[in-house]
Scaffold this motif. Structure first.
Motif, PDB file in Angstrom:
ATOM      1  N   ALA A 134       0.840  -1.206   0.000  1.00 21.40           N
ATOM      2  CA  ALA A 134       0.000   0.000   0.000  1.00 21.40           C
ATOM      3  C   ALA A 134       0.869   1.248   0.000  1.00 21.40           C
ATOM      4  CB  ALA A 134      -0.917   0.008   1.216  1.00 21.40           C
ATOM      5  N   ASN A 135       0.386   2.294  -0.650  1.00 25.47           N
ATOM      6  CA  ASN A 135       1.041   3.603  -0.601  1.00 25.47           C
ATOM      7  C   ASN A 135       0.118   4.654   0.002  1.00 25.47           C
ATOM      8  OD1 ASN A 135      -0.823   3.996  -2.634  1.00 25.47           O
ATOM      9  ND2 ASN A 135       0.681   4.293  -4.267  1.00 25.47           N
ATOM     10  N   VAL A 136      -0.901   4.214   0.733  1.00 24.57           N
ATOM     11  CA  VAL A 136      -1.854   5.118   1.357  1.00 24.57           C
ATOM     12  C   VAL A 136      -1.304   5.587   2.707  1.00 24.57           C
ATOM     13  CG1 VAL A 136      -3.085   3.194   2.440  1.00 24.57           C
ATOM     14  CG2 VAL A 136      -4.263   5.361   2.085  1.00 24.57           C
ATOM     15  N   ASP A 137      -1.624   6.825   3.057  1.00 23.97           N
ATOM     16  CA  ASP A 137      -1.208   7.374   4.348  1.00 23.97           C
ATOM     17  C   ASP A 137      -2.226   6.940   5.398  1.00 23.97           C
ATOM     18  OD1 ASP A 137      -0.278   8.759   6.496  1.00 23.97           O
ATOM     19  OD2 ASP A 137      -0.399  10.746   5.580  1.00 23.97           O
ATOM     20  N   TYR A 272      -3.119   3.121  -3.662  1.00 20.66           N
ATOM     21  CA  TYR A 272      -3.045   1.682  -3.918  1.00 20.66           C
ATOM     22  C   TYR A 272      -3.003   0.922  -2.601  1.00 20.66           C
ATOM     23  CZ  TYR A 272      -1.717  -2.766  -6.049  1.00 20.66           C
ATOM     24  OH  TYR A 272      -1.698  -4.070  -6.466  1.00 20.66           O
ATOM     25  N   ALA A 273      -3.750  -0.161  -2.525  1.00 22.05           N
ATOM     26  CA  ALA A 273      -3.701  -1.058  -1.360  1.00 22.05           C
ATOM     27  C   ALA A 273      -4.249  -2.409  -1.789  1.00 22.05           C
ATOM     28  CB  ALA A 273      -4.499  -0.504  -0.185  1.00 22.05           C
ATOM     29  N   ARG A 292       4.417   0.217 -11.895  1.00 20.93           N
ATOM     30  CA  ARG A 292       4.553   1.460 -11.156  1.00 20.93           C
ATOM     31  C   ARG A 292       3.226   2.032 -10.649  1.00 20.93           C
ATOM     32  NH1 ARG A 292       9.785   2.708 -11.907  1.00 20.93           N
ATOM     33  NH2 ARG A 292       9.641   4.807 -11.046  1.00 20.93           N
ATOM     34  N   TRP A 293       2.213   1.169 -10.471  1.00 16.37           N
ATOM     35  CA  TRP A 293       0.966   1.634  -9.877  1.00 16.37           C
ATOM     36  C   TRP A 293       1.129   1.872  -8.381  1.00 16.37           C
ATOM     37  CZ3 TRP A 293      -2.723   3.273 -12.938  1.00 16.37           C
ATOM     38  CH2 TRP A 293      -2.856   2.730 -14.216  1.00 16.37           C
ATOM     39  N   THR A 294       2.184   1.337  -7.797  1.00 14.09           N
ATOM     40  CA  THR A 294       2.372   1.404  -6.345  1.00 14.09           C
ATOM     41  C   THR A 294       3.411   2.450  -5.945  1.00 14.09           C
ATOM     42  OG1 THR A 294       4.045  -0.343  -6.474  1.00 14.09           O
ATOM     43  CG2 THR A 294       1.775  -1.021  -6.106  1.00 14.09           C
ATOM     44  N   LYS A 295       3.766   3.341  -6.854  1.00 10.38           N
ATOM     45  CA  LYS A 295       4.810   4.328  -6.576  1.00 10.38           C
ATOM     46  C   LYS A 295       4.541   5.071  -5.263  1.00 10.38           C
ATOM     47  CE  LYS A 295       7.343   8.005  -8.932  1.00 10.38           C
ATOM     48  NZ  LYS A 295       7.435   8.849 -10.138  1.00 10.38           N
ATOM     49  N   PRO A 296       5.536   5.205  -4.392  1.00  5.83           N
ATOM     50  CA  PRO A 296       6.986   5.005  -4.574  1.00  5.83           C
ATOM     51  C   PRO A 296       7.492   3.589  -4.305  1.00  5.83           C
ATOM     52  CG  PRO A 296       6.593   5.933  -2.415  1.00  5.83           C
ATOM     53  CD  PRO A 296       5.244   5.798  -3.065  1.00  5.83           C
ATOM     54  N   LEU A 297       6.605   2.619  -4.078  1.00  7.27           N
ATOM     55  CA  LEU A 297       7.054   1.245  -3.836  1.00  7.27           C
ATOM     56  C   LEU A 297       7.261   0.540  -5.171  1.00  7.27           C
ATOM     57  CD1 LEU A 297       4.663   0.302  -0.884  1.00  7.27           C
ATOM     58  CD2 LEU A 297       6.937   1.317  -0.789  1.00  7.27           C
ATOM     59  N   VAL A 298       8.300   0.979  -5.900  1.00  5.54           N
ATOM     60  CA  VAL A 298       8.632   0.429  -7.212  1.00  5.54           C
ATOM     61  C   VAL A 298      10.079  -0.039  -7.176  1.00  5.54           C
ATOM     62  CG1 VAL A 298       6.928   1.780  -8.480  1.00  5.54           C
ATOM     63  CG2 VAL A 298       9.172   2.764  -8.031  1.00  5.54           C
ATOM     64  N   PRO A 299      10.486  -0.955  -8.091  1.00  8.13           N
ATOM     65  CA  PRO A 299      11.795  -1.602  -7.974  1.00  8.13           C
ATOM     66  C   PRO A 299      12.988  -0.658  -7.918  1.00  8.13           C
ATOM     67  CG  PRO A 299      10.422  -2.784  -9.540  1.00  8.13           C
ATOM     68  CD  PRO A 299       9.669  -1.540  -9.181  1.00  8.13           C
ATOM     69  N   ASP A 300      13.002   0.398  -8.718  1.00  5.42           N
ATOM     70  CA  ASP A 300      14.186   1.246  -8.757  1.00  5.42           C
ATOM     71  C   ASP A 300      14.239   2.227  -7.592  1.00  5.42           C
ATOM     72  OD1 ASP A 300      11.885   2.281 -10.062  1.00  5.42           O
ATOM     73  OD2 ASP A 300      13.057   4.000 -10.722  1.00  5.42           O
ATOM     74  N   MET A 301      13.138   2.399  -6.857  1.00  7.74           N
ATOM     75  CA  MET A 301      13.142   3.296  -5.696  1.00  7.74           C
ATOM     76  C   MET A 301      13.124   2.497  -4.391  1.00  7.74           C
ATOM     77  SD  MET A 301      10.362   6.061  -7.170  1.00  7.74           S
ATOM     78  CE  MET A 301      10.417   7.113  -5.738  1.00  7.74           C
ATOM     79  N   PHE A 302      12.150   1.622  -4.268  1.00  8.32           N
ATOM     80  CA  PHE A 302      12.007   0.849  -3.042  1.00  8.32           C
ATOM     81  C   PHE A 302      12.984  -0.329  -2.997  1.00  8.32           C
ATOM     82  CE2 PHE A 302       9.421  -2.457  -0.683  1.00  8.32           C
ATOM     83  CZ  PHE A 302       9.736  -1.956   0.564  1.00  8.32           C
ATOM     84  N   GLY A 303      13.245  -0.932  -4.160  1.00  7.45           N
ATOM     85  CA  GLY A 303      14.111  -2.107  -4.186  1.00  7.45           C
ATOM     86  C   GLY A 303      15.585  -1.784  -4.251  1.00  7.45           C
ATOM     87  N   SER A 304      15.952  -0.532  -4.404  1.00  9.29           N
ATOM     88  CA  SER A 304      17.358  -0.155  -4.510  1.00  9.29           C
ATOM     89  C   SER A 304      17.902   0.241  -3.151  1.00  9.29           C
ATOM     90  CB  SER A 304      17.543   1.014  -5.480  1.00  9.29           C
ATOM     91  OG  SER A 304      17.330   0.585  -6.804  1.00  9.29           O
ATOM     92  N   SER A 305      19.136  -0.093  -2.905  1.00 11.97           N
ATOM     93  CA  SER A 305      19.834   0.312  -1.688  1.00 11.97           C
ATOM     94  C   SER A 305      21.311   0.403  -2.014  1.00 11.97           C
ATOM     95  CB  SER A 305      19.589  -0.710  -0.564  1.00 11.97           C
ATOM     96  OG  SER A 305      20.161  -1.957  -0.894  1.00 11.97           O
ATOM     97  N   SER A 306      22.095   0.766  -1.014  1.00  7.27           N
ATOM     98  CA  SER A 306      23.532   0.878  -1.239  1.00  7.27           C
ATOM     99  C   SER A 306      24.147  -0.464  -1.604  1.00  7.27           C
ATOM    100  CB  SER A 306      24.210   1.446   0.018  1.00  7.27           C
ATOM    101  OG  SER A 306      23.939   0.608   1.138  1.00  7.27           O
TER     102      SER A 306
END
Length: 745
Positions: A134-137, A272-273, A292-306
């Protein structure tokens, strides 16, 4: 100069409001089949990110400060993961995450009762499952609930979260099919009913008479997230019938006039939920994340890390670091490839998720599939709409057709084709019933090594799975339908909605008429999978090829209404802790009310207690072993009730006949007939003499339905009869030895 105003004492002692959340990281079902045998669903990767991270990210974005993650099945894995994750790093997240472990909980209700016992909840809190994306507040829903409880609706105990999703939406499963009535102005929930494809609903007239502004909903999907008042855990503690959130909601609505509590609802419009409840929704939500319907929970933002970078390319193609693409290989639309993966030449991948450090050979085709980490696929393979867990090895020239599921470390091939819906695991499927203390099994039990070898040879089929395979067929536990459990659709998760509808309807009016006839027959024969004979009449010459005889010509016809009421009486007796002597009086009253003979009562009693065990275990959510374990406990507890009706050999033979009819009607219990006999034998309900008399009966004439029926049951019961005879001979030998010792002295 005027004196300064002094601070009031309560101002300095006032505590800051802390927003809390409870995450139920266990779903208490086996809808993912062999996939969750070694790893809990909360840790399964969704687009290469564990599911629990999506849930915790949604809570962090909602300014939640304190989270309690409640774990049951394989909870140590979840605790270890959170311990080593960013959620325990104060610099990455200000949210405190605490894991709570319990092996004894079997439902959401049990989890909330334990939380209430620990006195962890201080304010309004968010209750959420560990598989929500979910990307809802959610803090806005909390504030809405708080304003309501501090204003006109102080009796509101819960605000349920729903998402607009029309019937047929790909992220909406059968469990989300529901019919609701909402009071438009106040958003109060007035009526709640799971639909499960029903077309008619009995709406209480009082609702329509007492409320002017009523909104009907069948376009909502339950997000399995809600905001609760602090009293909710206490309400679960006070009422042990509340096992799920849905049962809690129904209980509140039914007892609203007595208790005064109310339920409200909040509908998500532009966010989205969705919950990963089965393989169908796993596939749908994965595609939503990739698109990318779940933005910001998308692979290049949420799945990326150092540690692992993910780059987004055209047509929703995401690649991690160190991905090797050989010449001639191609990535189609909507593809995610984890870091360290090597893809051979002439290989095509589309609409799929590939985990980290996978090895994919040459001339391989992968479409609509999900590969976890460290999967190896050799040359010339075709993988279509399948799920492969970590460390799976697919040898050369293997074809995986739609719906295949290969669990952890499974090996298949070479040169085989797996049919639609094949589910395999790397170890023989464990039978939970082996853990029960059934004395007769111990007498004949082979050495562990020999038993395991026999089980492996029985389940492994090298002709079907390959000469070098390490694969055993997984058989899902499917018992019966229940409104609290979604209709089993995981087996056909690979089908499109159109194909599924065509498959169910048969594409003709005749098929729909047959379905209506079948529904009518089910209504006459009982509900909830209870033991009752079909109302249709068959001739003596109609033989069931699986049995070798015509069951309807030799099974006792039971009054369906009487049997249904008998089971309901037992359920009520269990929930209200009715004493045994009072239960006997109620059963006798039913006998007279329905004018059934005493033989029919005796015939039905053992079967009705088995159905009671099924209901206590959740009906369709329970496995046969767990039902038998519950039946063993129930038989011991109500042995005086059973013995009241089974006092002599004749009545015990009638009861044995009832058990035989039950296993004939319920195929999954046929091989369990020895265990059923043993449970009633241990409870002193059946005697050895009566069982031997039944076994030695010879119905006449030979070759008749009754004779074939009895022969069929004798073969099923043979292990228990052998144990009885062996135990008797050993007892005789011991007595002779004691007599000889006594003479010698």
């Amino acid at each position: 100069m005027a004196p300064k105003a002094k601070k009031q004492p309560h101002e300095s002692l006032k505590q800051e409001h802390v927003l809390q959340a409870v995450v139920i990281a266990d779903t208490f079902n086996v809808r993912f089949g062999p996939v969750t045998l070694k790893k809990p669903r909360a840790l399964l990767p969704l687009v290469n990110v564990p599911l629990i991270d999506y849930t915790l990210e949604a809570l962090a974005a909602s300014q939640v400060q304190e989270v309690f993650v409640f774990c049951c099945h394989l909870g140590e894995q979840i605790r270890e993961y959170i311990k080593n994750s960013k959620w325990q790093d104060g610099s990455s997240s200000a949210m405190t995450v605490v894991t709570l472990l319990s092996d004894s909980c079997i439902s959401v209700g049990d989890a909330l009762r334990e939380i209430d016992a620990k006195s962890l909840i201080r304010n309004d809190f968010i209750l959420i499952t560990g598989n929500l994306v979910a990307n809802v507040d959610l803090s806005q829903v909390v504030e809405e609930h708080k304003q309501r409880t501090q204003g006109k609706d102080k009796s509101s105990v819960m605000t349920l979260l729903f998402k607009n999703a029309q019937p047929g939406h790909r992220a909406r499963c059968k469990e989300d099919e529901m019919f609701l009535l909402e009071e438009g102005l106040t958003k109060r929930l007035l009526y709640f009913q799971k639909s499960q494809d029903q077309m008619k609903f009995p709406i209480p007239k009082d609702i329509l008479l007492d409320h002017e502004d009523v909104i009907l909903h069948n376009d909502l999907m339950d997000c399995h997230a809600c905001v609760c008042s602090p009293i909710v855990p206490t309400l679960f503690t006070d009422n042990f019938d509340y096992q799920t959130i849905h049962s809690f909601v129904k209980g509140i609505l039914i007892n609203e006039e007595i208790m005064g509590n109310k339920i409200h609802m909040s509908i998500i419009q532009d966010k989205y939920a969705a919950r990963v409840s089965n393989l169908q929704t796993y596939d749908a939500i994965s595609k939503d994340v990739i698109c990318r319907w779940t933005k910001p929970l998308v692979p290049d933002m949420f799945g990326s890390s150092s540690k692992k970078r993910v780059k987004n390319g055209r047509h929703n193609v995401y690649c991690g670091e160190d991905v090797t693409l050989s010449r001639g290989s191609s990535l189609g639309n909507n593809v995610v490839v984890g870091g360290g993966t090597v893809i051979g030449s002439s290989t095509t991948i589309s609409h799929s998720v590939i985990g980290q450090n996978c090895r994919i050979g040459e001339n391989v085709k992968i479409e609509n599939s999900y590969l976890f980490d460290n999967v190896t696929i050799e040359d010339n393979c075709d993988v279509d709409t399948s799920l492969l867990c970590s460390d799976v090895h697919v040898l050369a020239n293997v074809v995986l057709k739609k719906g295949c599921v290969l669990a952890w470390e499974t090996v298949v091939g070479p040169q085989v084709t797996l049919g639609n819906g094949t589910q395999l695991m790397s170890e023989p499927q464990k039978d939970e019933f082996d853990d029960l203390d059934l004395s007769f099994e111990g007498k004949e039990k082979a050495p562990d090594g020999q038993a395991n070898q026999e089980k492996m040879e029985e389940q492994m089929d090298t002709a079907s799975y390959g000469a070098k395979c390490r694969a055993y067929l997984y058989k899902p536990f499917i018992e019966s339908d229940d409104e609290e459990d979604e209709i089993v659709e995981d087996e056909s998760w690979w089908l499109s909605a159109t194909d599924l509808r065509a498959d169910l309807s048969g594409g003709s009016e005749d098929s729909s008429d047959e379905e209506e006839d079948e529904e009518d027959s089910n209504e006459e024969g009982g509900a909830d999978g209870e033991f009752a004979l079909d109302s249709e009449e068959e001739g003596e010459d109609v033989v069931d090829s699986a049995l070798g005889f015509n069951p309807k010509a030799c099974l006792l016809k039971v009054d369906a209404d009487f049997y249904k009421e008998l089971v309901a009486t037992l359920v009520r007796a269990e929930s209200e802790k009715i004493k045994e002597e009072n239960l006997i009086l109620e059963i006798n009253s039913l006998k007279h009310a329905f004018t059934v003979p005493i033989n029919e009562v005796i015939h039905s009693l053992p079967c009705s207690f088995i159905d009671l065990a099924k209901k206590l275990q959740g009906n369709s959510g329970a496995s046969v072993p767990s039902v038998l374990a519950a039946f063993k406990t129930i038989s011991s507890r109500y042995s005086s009730v059973l013995c009241n009706y089974m006092k002599d050999s004749e009545s015990q033979l009638t009861a044995i006949s009832g058990i035989g009819d039950f296993v004939v009607k319920n195929e999954e219990y046929r091989t369990r007939l020895p265990q059923l006999f043993n449970i009633l034998y241990d409870a002193d309900v059946l005697t050895e003499a009566s069982i031997i008399v039944w076994y030695n009966q010879s119905p006449s004439p030979p070759g008749s339905n009754k004779a074939l029926y009895h022969s069929f049951l004798k073969k099923l019961a043979q292990p228990f009869i052998t144990w009885l005879q062996t135990a008797e001979s050993e007892s005789s030998e011991e007595e002779e030895d004691e007599d000889e010792d006594g003479d010698g002295n």
